[in-house]
Design a protein around this motif. Structure first.
Motif, PDB file in Angstrom:
ATOM      1  N   PHE A  31      -1.474  12.323 -15.321  1.00  0.00           N
ATOM      2  CA  PHE A  31      -2.015  12.042 -13.994  1.00  0.00           C
ATOM      3  C   PHE A  31      -2.932  10.816 -14.021  1.00  0.00           C
ATOM      4  N   THR A  32      -3.790  10.736 -15.038  1.00  0.00           N
ATOM      5  CA  THR A  32      -4.737   9.623 -15.136  1.00  0.00           C
ATOM      6  C   THR A  32      -4.019   8.308 -15.402  1.00  0.00           C
ATOM      7  N   LEU A  33      -3.068   8.314 -16.339  1.00  0.00           N
ATOM      8  CA  LEU A  33      -2.306   7.099 -16.649  1.00  0.00           C
ATOM      9  C   LEU A  33      -1.475   6.655 -15.450  1.00  0.00           C
ATOM     10  N   ALA A  34      -0.830   7.619 -14.783  1.00  0.00           N
ATOM     11  CA  ALA A  34      -0.020   7.286 -13.606  1.00  0.00           C
ATOM     12  C   ALA A  34      -0.885   6.711 -12.492  1.00  0.00           C
ATOM     13  N   SER A  35      -2.117   7.199 -12.357  1.00  0.00           N
ATOM     14  CA  SER A  35      -3.037   6.661 -11.349  1.00  0.00           C
ATOM     15  C   SER A  35      -3.332   5.192 -11.620  1.00  0.00           C
ATOM     16  N   ALA A  36      -3.581   4.872 -12.901  1.00  0.00           N
ATOM     17  CA  ALA A  36      -3.843   3.473 -13.270  1.00  0.00           C
ATOM     18  C   ALA A  36      -2.625   2.601 -12.977  1.00  0.00           C
ATOM     19  N   LEU A  37      -1.441   3.108 -13.290  1.00  0.00           N
ATOM     20  CA  LEU A  37      -0.217   2.343 -13.051  1.00  0.00           C
ATOM     21  C   LEU A  37       0.060   2.176 -11.554  1.00  0.00           C
ATOM     22  N   CYS A  38      -0.285   3.186 -10.760  1.00  0.00           N
ATOM     23  CA  CYS A  38      -0.141   3.058  -9.307  1.00  0.00           C
ATOM     24  C   CYS A  38      -0.992   1.896  -8.790  1.00  0.00           C
ATOM     25  N   GLY A  39      -2.221   1.819  -9.303  1.00  0.00           N
ATOM     26  CA  GLY A  39      -3.116   0.742  -8.886  1.00  0.00           C
ATOM     27  C   GLY A  39      -2.627  -0.632  -9.303  1.00  0.00           C
ATOM     28  N   LEU A  40      -1.860  -0.687 -10.388  1.00  0.00           N
ATOM     29  CA  LEU A  40      -1.364  -1.969 -10.900  1.00  0.00           C
ATOM     30  C   LEU A  40       0.003  -2.350 -10.333  1.00  0.00           C
ATOM     31  N   SER A  41       0.594  -1.491  -9.493  1.00  0.00           N
ATOM     32  CA  SER A  41       1.948  -1.717  -8.975  1.00  0.00           C
ATOM     33  C   SER A  41       2.045  -3.042  -8.224  1.00  0.00           C
ATOM     34  N   GLN A  42       3.175  -3.728  -8.422  1.00  0.00           N
ATOM     35  CA  GLN A  42       3.399  -5.023  -7.796  1.00  0.00           C
ATOM     36  C   GLN A  42       4.409  -4.976  -6.655  1.00  0.00           C
ATOM     37  N   ASN A  43       5.058  -3.837  -6.472  1.00  0.00           N
ATOM     38  CA  ASN A  43       5.986  -3.682  -5.356  1.00  0.00           C
ATOM     39  C   ASN A  43       6.118  -2.205  -5.022  1.00  0.00           C
ATOM     40  N   MET A  44       6.847  -1.931  -3.942  1.00  0.00           N
ATOM     41  CA  MET A  44       6.964  -0.553  -3.447  1.00  0.00           C
ATOM     42  C   MET A  44       7.734   0.335  -4.421  1.00  0.00           C
ATOM     43  N   ASN A  45       8.740  -0.193  -5.071  1.00  0.00           N
ATOM     44  CA  ASN A  45       9.531   0.605  -6.005  1.00  0.00           C
ATOM     45  C   ASN A  45       8.682   1.070  -7.189  1.00  0.00           C
ATOM     46  N   MET A  46       7.849   0.175  -7.710  1.00  0.00           N
ATOM     47  CA  MET A  46       6.964   0.539  -8.812  1.00  0.00           C
ATOM     48  C   MET A  46       5.981   1.619  -8.375  1.00  0.00           C
ATOM     49  N   LEU A  47       5.412   1.456  -7.196  1.00  0.00           N
ATOM     50  CA  LEU A  47       4.429   2.424  -6.707  1.00  0.00           C
ATOM     51  C   LEU A  47       5.072   3.806  -6.524  1.00  0.00           C
ATOM     52  N   PHE A  56     -13.317   3.776   2.907  1.00  0.00           N
ATOM     53  CA  PHE A  56     -14.361   2.883   2.390  1.00  0.00           C
ATOM     54  C   PHE A  56     -13.799   1.944   1.323  1.00  0.00           C
ATOM     55  N   LEU A  57     -13.022   2.503   0.375  1.00  0.00           N
ATOM     56  CA  LEU A  57     -12.475   1.684  -0.709  1.00  0.00           C
ATOM     57  C   LEU A  57     -11.494   0.643  -0.188  1.00  0.00           C
ATOM     58  N   VAL A  58     -10.659   1.027   0.780  1.00  0.00           N
ATOM     59  CA  VAL A  58      -9.683   0.079   1.339  1.00  0.00           C
ATOM     60  C   VAL A  58     -10.385  -1.063   2.060  1.00  0.00           C
ATOM     61  N   ASP A  59     -11.428  -0.751   2.845  1.00  0.00           N
ATOM     62  CA  ASP A  59     -12.136  -1.781   3.620  1.00  0.00           C
ATOM     63  C   ASP A  59     -13.031  -2.651   2.745  1.00  0.00           C
ATOM     64  N   MET A  60     -13.704  -2.044   1.768  1.00  0.00           N
ATOM     65  CA  MET A  60     -14.691  -2.771   0.968  1.00  0.00           C
ATOM     66  C   MET A  60     -14.087  -3.445  -0.270  1.00  0.00           C
ATOM     67  N   LEU A  61     -13.060  -2.828  -0.856  1.00  0.00           N
ATOM     68  CA  LEU A  61     -12.495  -3.365  -2.095  1.00  0.00           C
ATOM     69  C   LEU A  61     -10.999  -3.665  -1.913  1.00  0.00           C
ATOM     70  N   SER A  62     -10.165  -2.659  -2.174  1.00  0.00           N
ATOM     71  CA  SER A  62      -8.715  -2.826  -2.064  1.00  0.00           C
ATOM     72  C   SER A  62      -8.086  -1.442  -2.082  1.00  0.00           C
ATOM     73  N   TRP A  63      -6.859  -1.333  -1.580  1.00  0.00           N
ATOM     74  CA  TRP A  63      -6.160  -0.042  -1.622  1.00  0.00           C
ATOM     75  C   TRP A  63      -5.946   0.420  -3.058  1.00  0.00           C
ATOM     76  N   ARG A  64      -5.929  -0.514  -3.994  1.00  0.00           N
ATOM     77  CA  ARG A  64      -5.685  -0.149  -5.394  1.00  0.00           C
ATOM     78  C   ARG A  64      -6.783   0.759  -5.953  1.00  0.00           C
ATOM     79  N   TRP A  65      -7.970   0.680  -5.390  1.00  0.00           N
ATOM     80  CA  TRP A  65      -9.096   1.458  -5.905  1.00  0.00           C
ATOM     81  C   TRP A  65      -8.992   2.937  -5.566  1.00  0.00           C
ATOM     82  N   ILE A  66      -8.143   3.321  -4.619  1.00  0.00           N
ATOM     83  CA  ILE A  66      -7.971   4.755  -4.374  1.00  0.00           C
ATOM     84  C   ILE A  66      -7.288   5.416  -5.569  1.00  0.00           C
ATOM     85  N   PHE A  67      -6.554   4.624  -6.357  1.00  0.00           N
ATOM     86  CA  PHE A  67      -5.939   5.132  -7.580  1.00  0.00           C
ATOM     87  C   PHE A  67      -6.840   4.918  -8.793  1.00  0.00           C
ATOM     88  N   TYR A  68      -7.514   3.785  -8.859  1.00  0.00           N
ATOM     89  CA  TYR A  68      -8.428   3.532  -9.987  1.00  0.00           C
ATOM     90  C   TYR A  68      -9.557   4.548 -10.049  1.00  0.00           C
TER      91      TYR A  68
END
Length: 469
Positions: free
Chosen positions: A85-101, A156-168
């Motif tokens: 779960f933790t590793l997949a969360s990190a990879l979700c945040g690093l995704s470069q396209n919809m298929n990867m996510l 808050f994370l989406v507005d202040m940082l990026s959507w990627r932080w919901i996974f990080y």
């Protein structure tokens, strides 16, 4: 004694962290869907796949988790699930396209599918039967807070940082839980775990995947091509074969014989329809609120936050209302209330935000009563020997209801066939929200037909008379 106390505290910490992380993930993603869609240039109808892949993989590995924990050791499997779960969360945040996510969300769902049943088994083996009621009251608060805080934290994370932080966000929580679990959790292997029902596992995994894939692709492409129709047909055939196989297996992975119990079958269907309506609405509403009404992610999170608060309030009141009204009347009244609120949200979605927040609280309050009563009543006549399989099947149905709700509402959004970058019209979203209410109407019709509780008051009087004698 001191060592035993430390172990019990550590088990509680690890369990709460794992459940908090998993529960948070169930709601934090919804408010980020518009931002993810904008980043990857995909239409709103395609955003449902982010939740569908996660939920399908979670559902499919729920029944396998208990067997693997018994066969290979609960500590080993639980820590492996946390790591995935933790590793997949990190990879979700690093995704470069919809298929990867979508792929990494599936892996995330695999980890989540193991966390709940194996974590609960560890908890129950650590604490005695007498200690569990007090333990339950202590642990319910942080676990219940997670889905309530998810939309706010996500916004808050989406507005202040990026959507990627919901996974990080899951990374430090997961690593902390892994460190404590590695040191303090005790290993337990069940000598007689039994044989693995590989036929049921393969048929359920492929059948559900192909069926939901066809539904999701039809939504994305605004129609059903021959390939999509073939996928759906093969998926349905595999699910039909699954039913036949599981009815004849001595110890099936999915014990469909439990549906012979009328109360369990009825409450399971009500739970499935309620989950479909709720999760479908929570998928469509943030997309509409941000893409059409141009609200921020944080503003959207603060609005949907009240739904989870309503659920928490309902969980505290439900035992009292169940006793006062009886099962059938509670289900009918609460579902009718939820249907009314869904329709009001559909009609007044562009009105005052505080009015919408009141409606969201009403959604959580009424459906909290429904789901709570269904969960308590579903296992009324289930024998203790079948309880583990019954709870697993009930959880699976609720998750499948969530998949169904998101997939069908995504299909409704896909009927407009909007190109990437162009907004779906408000009316289409309103149709989708009305579709979510239809699920609750079906649940209400099922509750009307419930006969077990029509003589609720008479049964109470008979029980008292028997005790008096």
């Amino acid at each position: 004694m001191n060592r035993e106390l430390h172990v019990k505290v550590a088990v509680c910490i690890v369990y709460v962290l794992a459940m908090f992380m998993s529960a948070l993930d169930s709601t934090i993603v919804n408010v980020a869907l518009p931002a993810i869609g904008g980043a990857f240039h995909v239409p709103p109808a395609a955003m449902g796949t982010i939740n569908i892949g996660y939920l399908i993989s979670l559902v499919m590995f729920l029944p396998v988790a208990g067997w693997m924990g018994d066969r290979f050791g609960t500590k080993r499997i639980f820590l492996l699930a946390l790591s995935i779960f933790t590793l997949a969360s990190a990879l979700c945040g690093l995704s470069q396209n919809m298929n990867m996510l979508n792929l990494f969300r599936i892996f995330q769902g695999v980890g989540a599918g193991f966390i709940t049943p194996v974590g609960m088994a560890i908890l129950f083996r650590t604490f005695t039967h007498e200690e569990r009621p007090k333990l339950s009251r202590m642990l319910i608060v942080p676990i219940a807070l997670a889905p309530a805080l998810g939309p706010v934290i996500g916004g808050f994370l989406v507005d202040m940082l990026s959507w990627r932080w919901i996974f990080y966000l899951n990374i430090p929580i997961g690593l902390f839980a892994l460190c404590i679990g590695k040191v303090y959790l005790a290993e337990h292997v069940e000598p007689e775990a039994g044989k693995f029902d590989y036929k049921g596992f393969i048929l359920s995994l492929t059948g559900f995947f192909l069926s939901v894939y066809a539904l999701a692709q039809a939504a994305l492409k605004g129609g059903a091509s021959p390939g999509i129709l073939m996928s759906g047909l093969v998926g349905l055939c595999l699910l039909a074969l699954l039913i036949i196989v599981e009815l004849y297996v001595e110890k099936p992975m999915i014990d469909l014989r439990l549906f012979k119990d009328n109360m369990f079958r009825t409450m399971s269907l009500i739970g499935l329809c309620s989950a479909a309506g709720l999760l479908g609405m929570l998928y469509a509403f943030p997309l509409m609120y941000q893409n059409v009404l141009h609200m921020s992610a944080l503003h959207t999170g603060l609005t949907t936050f009240l739904e989870a608060v309503g659920l928490m309030v309902a969980s505290q009141l439900m035992p009292w209302t169940l006793q006062r009204l009886g099962l059938q009347r509670l289900l009918v009244y609460s579902l009718m209330g939820a249907i009314t609120v869904f329709i009001l949200i559909t009609l007044f979605v562009a009105s005052n935000p505080w009015l919408l927040r009141l409606f969201m609280f009403g959604v959580g309050f009424f459906l909290g009563q429904t789901v709570g009563a269904a969960q308590i009543s579903a296992f009324k006549y289930i024998k203790p020997a079948s309880m583990a399989r019954a709870t697993t099947l009930f959880q699976m149905e609720n998750r499948l209801g969530s998949v169904l709700g998101v997939a069908i509402l995504a299909s409704i959004l896909g009927t407009q066939n909007t190109p990437a970058g162009e907004p779906v019209q408000l009316l289409t979203y309103q149709y989708a929200l009305f579709g979510a209410a239809i699920f609750l109407v079906v649940a209400c019709l099922i509750a009307f037909r419930l006969k077990d509780s029509t003589d609720h008051g008479l049964r109470l009087k008979m029980d008292r008379a028997e005790r008096a004698e």
